[in-house]
Design an enzyme around this catalytic site. Structure first.
Site, PDB file in Angstrom:
ATOM      1  N   HIS A 111       0.845  -1.187   0.000  1.00  0.00           N
ATOM      2  CA  HIS A 111       0.000   0.000   0.000  1.00  0.00           C
ATOM      3  C   HIS A 111       0.885   1.243   0.000  1.00  0.00           C
ATOM      4  CE1 HIS A 111      -3.551  -2.458   0.933  1.00  0.00           C
ATOM      5  NE2 HIS A 111      -2.725  -3.152   1.690  1.00  0.00           N
ATOM      6  N   CYS A 123      -0.565   2.233  -4.205  1.00  0.00           N
ATOM      7  CA  CYS A 123      -1.426   3.400  -4.381  1.00  0.00           C
ATOM      8  C   CYS A 123      -0.600   4.681  -4.292  1.00  0.00           C
ATOM      9  CB  CYS A 123      -2.496   3.433  -3.292  1.00  0.00           C
ATOM     10  SG  CYS A 123      -3.651   2.056  -3.323  1.00  0.00           S
TER      11      CYS A 123
END
Length: 447
Positions: free
Chosen positions: A154, A197
């Protein structure tokens, strides 16, 4: 080293004299004189909800090894805990990266160099810097060698997630490590694939070290996506109960297993991967010269590919990364084969929702204390548009204080890194840190 280059040059000259020179032989020659191949693979997450990341790094490990990168030159960092989750994993001890009736366990033969509590972002940085004295292998490459780095997890604006510890790696720390690797002569060229992300925000506006090309899975305001998610997660007639890969990584793996490593360039692969990834925008940064190298320069030129692409379905269920835990938990409730498994899924979902509500409330309060309710609303609304870090020094300080005072950054809380960037545009770091302390340490002091 010099003896190797002497024979390579001699062979190249002979091919010219004999009239057997071709573009392929030239590219092969350029690749071989580039030195040895090294690779650093980092999985920045842990727990079963991040199954896909740990499966991705094992598949990358196999692709590199089977294509000729020496095992001792591959440094893999992974918590490696998803496979051993006997409550949630229908195939304990195994990981699968693509769905299908004849699943290939990518964890078999996958050998993390650092696992469990040692698979930290600090060790990742030490590996990149080639730090001597670390209790484990680090890059021992030279200025003649080619280094490939693959990171998956992430991310948030200006930061990447990490397992354990403070739970993150700030862009400033990453770039310091890469510049140090360059100054120590640890690579001739370095290729860096980042699947996370907001990953472009870790490189936009930063001074990237020489001879490095970076390829990221999403622009500075976009989420990456998990793929082969339920109900497209069926392996050997069983639902895994997790996403098996990510859009960018799956596209790269499929391309790598069909590419000609001796003639296809990095730029050619990136173009094909970019076309495959449709839910986010793949971007590149750094030295454009690195992209002209053939794939063999970084991924090895020999051996046989670890073929899984033949199993890859034409379409797959993909889910935005931040939605994956909730999505997976809901499907686990629906598909639970037993009442016990359903109870586990219900508890998982309740815990995920409760933690997200706590995180949301905490950052809303930090913003309100720091800049007042009106400006806080504006700062929160602007988070979706935050891209580059206007004040990375302030941002690095308040991100660190958040981890120190409020607890480690998590897969979900990373998104609020953008809020802190916005607050840095409005207040000094010291004022923001005082607000963080009031909310997380002295809430009774808030009027």
């Amino acid at each position: 080293f010099w003896l190797k280059h002497f024979f390579l040059c001699a062979g190249f000259v002979v091919s010219l004299l004999m009239g057997s020179f071709t573009l392929v032989s030239f590219l092969w020659f350029v690749t071989m004189v580039n030195g040895a191949n090294w690779a650093v693979i980092m999985c920045g997450s842990k727990l079963f909800f991040n199954y896909r990341h740990q499966a991705n790094v094992c598949r990358a490990y196999h692709q590199l090894k089977s294509n000729g990168v020496p095992e001792e030159n591959i440094i893999l960092l992974s918590a490696d805990d998803a496979a051993n989750d006997e409550v949630r994993n229908p195939f304990p001890g195994k990981l699968f990266n693509v769905p299908g009736p004849d699943g290939v366990d990518v964890r078999a033969g996958c050998k993390p160099t650092y696992s469990g509590e040692t698979a930290t972002m600090n060790n990742f940085l030490r590996v990149l810097r080639g730090d001597a004295g670390v209790a484990g292998p680090v890059l021992q490459s030279t200025s003649s060698d080619q280094v490939f780095v693959y990171y998956v997890d992430h991310g948030g604006p200006g930061i990447l997630g990490g397992p354990g510890g403070a739970g993150y790696l700030h862009a400033e720390a990453l770039h310091r490590a890469l510049h140090e690797a360059n100054s120590r002569g640890l690579y001739r060229d370095l290729l860096f694939y980042v699947d996370a992300c907001f990953s472009a925000s870790v490189f936009e506006g930063f001074n990237i070290a020489p001879r490095i090309k970076v390829v990221v899975s999403a622009n500075a305001t976009q989420e990456a996506h998990g793929t082969y998610c339920p109900t497209d997660d069926v392996v050997n007639n069983f639902s895994i109960g997790a996403c098996l890969s990510d859009d960018f990584s799956a596209a790269w793996f499929a391309d790598a297993e069909q590419a000609n490593f001796k003639t296809d360039t990095v730029d050619a692969q990136v173009a094909r991967v970019t076309a495959r990834v449709t839910r986010s925008h793949v971007q590149t940064f750094g030295d454009v010269r690195v992209g002209t190298a053939v794939l063999a320069s970084f991924f090895g030129a020999g051996g046989s590919p670890h073929l899984l692409s033949s199993q890859t379905p034409a379409t797959a269920v993909s889910v935005a990364s931040s939605d994956v835990p909730v999505y997976v938990a809901k499907h686990a409730m629906i598909l639970a084969p037993t009442a016990e498994r359903r109870n586990v899924a219900e508890a998982d979902l309740a815990a995920i929702v409760a933690e997200r509500e706590r995180v949301d409330a905490m950052f809303v309060q930090i913003a309100a204390v720091a800049v007042g309710a009106s400006l806080a609303t504006q700062a929160l609304a602007a988070t979706a548009r935050q891209s580059t870090l206007a004040n990375s020094t302030c941002h690095a300080l308040v991100v660190a204080d958040t981890a120190r005072l409020c607890g480690s950054w998590s897969d979900y809380s990373l998104r609020y890194s953008s809020l802190l960037a916005n607050l840095c545009d409005l207040r000094a770091a010291e004022a923001i840190s005082r607000s963080i302390a009031m909310v997380c340490v002295e809430p009774a002091a808030i009027v």
